[in-house]
Design a protein around this motif. Structure first.
Motif, PDB file in Angstrom:
ATOM      1  N   GLU A   1     -52.115 -76.112  51.635  1.00 47.13           N
ATOM      2  CA  GLU A   1     -50.824 -76.770  51.847  1.00 47.13           C
ATOM      3  C   GLU A   1     -49.886 -76.378  50.725  1.00 47.13           C
ATOM      4  O   GLU A   1     -50.308 -76.228  49.570  1.00 47.13           O
TER       5      GLU A   1
ATOM      6  N   PHE B   1     -59.091 -82.146  50.816  1.00 49.97           N
ATOM      7  CA  PHE B   1     -58.055 -83.155  50.945  1.00 49.97           C
ATOM      8  C   PHE B   1     -58.672 -84.540  51.072  1.00 49.97           C
ATOM      9  O   PHE B   1     -59.679 -84.721  51.757  1.00 49.97           O
TER      10      PHE B   1
ATOM     11  N   SER C   1     -58.857 -88.514  52.237  1.00 48.81           N
ATOM     12  CA  SER C   1     -58.637 -89.105  53.557  1.00 48.81           C
ATOM     13  C   SER C   1     -57.270 -89.789  53.656  1.00 48.81           C
ATOM     14  O   SER C   1     -56.698 -89.865  54.736  1.00 48.81           O
ATOM     15  N   ASN C   2     -56.731 -90.272  52.548  1.00 47.77           N
ATOM     16  CA  ASN C   2     -55.434 -90.958  52.576  1.00 47.77           C
ATOM     17  C   ASN C   2     -54.331 -89.970  52.221  1.00 47.77           C
ATOM     18  O   ASN C   2     -54.080 -89.689  51.048  1.00 47.77           O
ATOM     19  N   ALA C   3     -53.648 -89.462  53.230  1.00 46.56           N
ATOM     20  CA  ALA C   3     -52.596 -88.454  53.032  1.00 46.56           C
ATOM     21  C   ALA C   3     -51.321 -89.038  52.433  1.00 46.56           C
ATOM     22  O   ALA C   3     -50.383 -88.301  52.138  1.00 46.56           O
TER      23      ALA C   3
ATOM     24  N   VAL D   1     -52.424 -85.943  45.615  1.00 52.36           N
ATOM     25  CA  VAL D   1     -53.559 -85.047  45.806  1.00 52.36           C
ATOM     26  C   VAL D   1     -54.545 -85.326  44.671  1.00 52.36           C
ATOM     27  O   VAL D   1     -54.143 -85.483  43.509  1.00 52.36           O
TER      28      VAL D   1
END
Length: 185
Positions: free
Chosen positions: A59, A90, A92-94, A98
């Motif tokens: 990303e 990544f 789990s909580n976007a 990061v």
């Protein structure tokens, strides 16, 4: 009477307005940038995002993205580069920072990022990036119109990209290139 200042946390940083980083338990606010440095960072982000779309890998992030890292020797616990690329994994909580360092970090110099004190600060931050695990750090200089690409194996010997060349961020962003001229129009 002794007053003990409470150590700031990543939770505190997440609630902070504006661009900031967590260093030594303190929230360090970063100055807003000028027009030219911001446009350069935007062009780099745009190119990185096109790379992500084409490859399906990683990303790309704009200015003010938060990267949380375990406390480093300097006390730093976060980064907020001007542009960046992260190859994962990544969380789990976007909606959160990061977890981990950027794979590739871009720092574009602003008006006050010149002189001996600024050079020492930038070198210290590069040391932090490399300690955290970042593979490539760019120091983009709008006045000299060049990119200094630093890698952990030679942290004081950058590869310098100038007009007429294509800059890379190998091995952090495999195969990605950007024309230096495109950044300094």
């Amino acid at each position: 009477m002794t007053v003990t200042e409470r150590r700031a946390t990543l939770e505190d940083l997440a609630r902070e307005e504006g661009k900031a980083e967590l260093v030594g338990g303190r929230i360090v606010h970063l100055m807003a940038t000028g027009r030219r440095p911001n446009r350069i960072a935007g062009k780099i982000y745009r190119s990185l995002d096109e790379y992500v779309d084409a490859t399906g890998e990683g990303e790309a992030y704009t200015d003010n993205m938060g990267f949380a890292v375990p406390s480093l020797a300097s006390g730093r616990e976060s980064f907020s580069p001007d542009a960046s690329y992260y190859s994962g994994p990544f969380a789990s909580n976007a909606m959160r920072f990061v977890e981990g360092p950027p794979t590739f970090a871009v720092e574009v110099r602003s008006e006050h990022d010149y002189g001996e004190a600024a050079e020492r600060q930038m070198a210290a931050k590069r040391t932090d990036y490399f300690e955290a695990g970042t593979l490539v750090v760019w120091d983009v200089d709008p006045l000299a119109e060049c990119i200094r690409a630093y890698r952990p194996e030679e942290p004081s010997r950058p590869v310098i990209f100038t007009r007429g060349q294509e800059a890379d961020a190998e091995p952090a962003v495999p195969g990605w290139r950007i024309a230096v001229d495109s950044l300094f129009r």
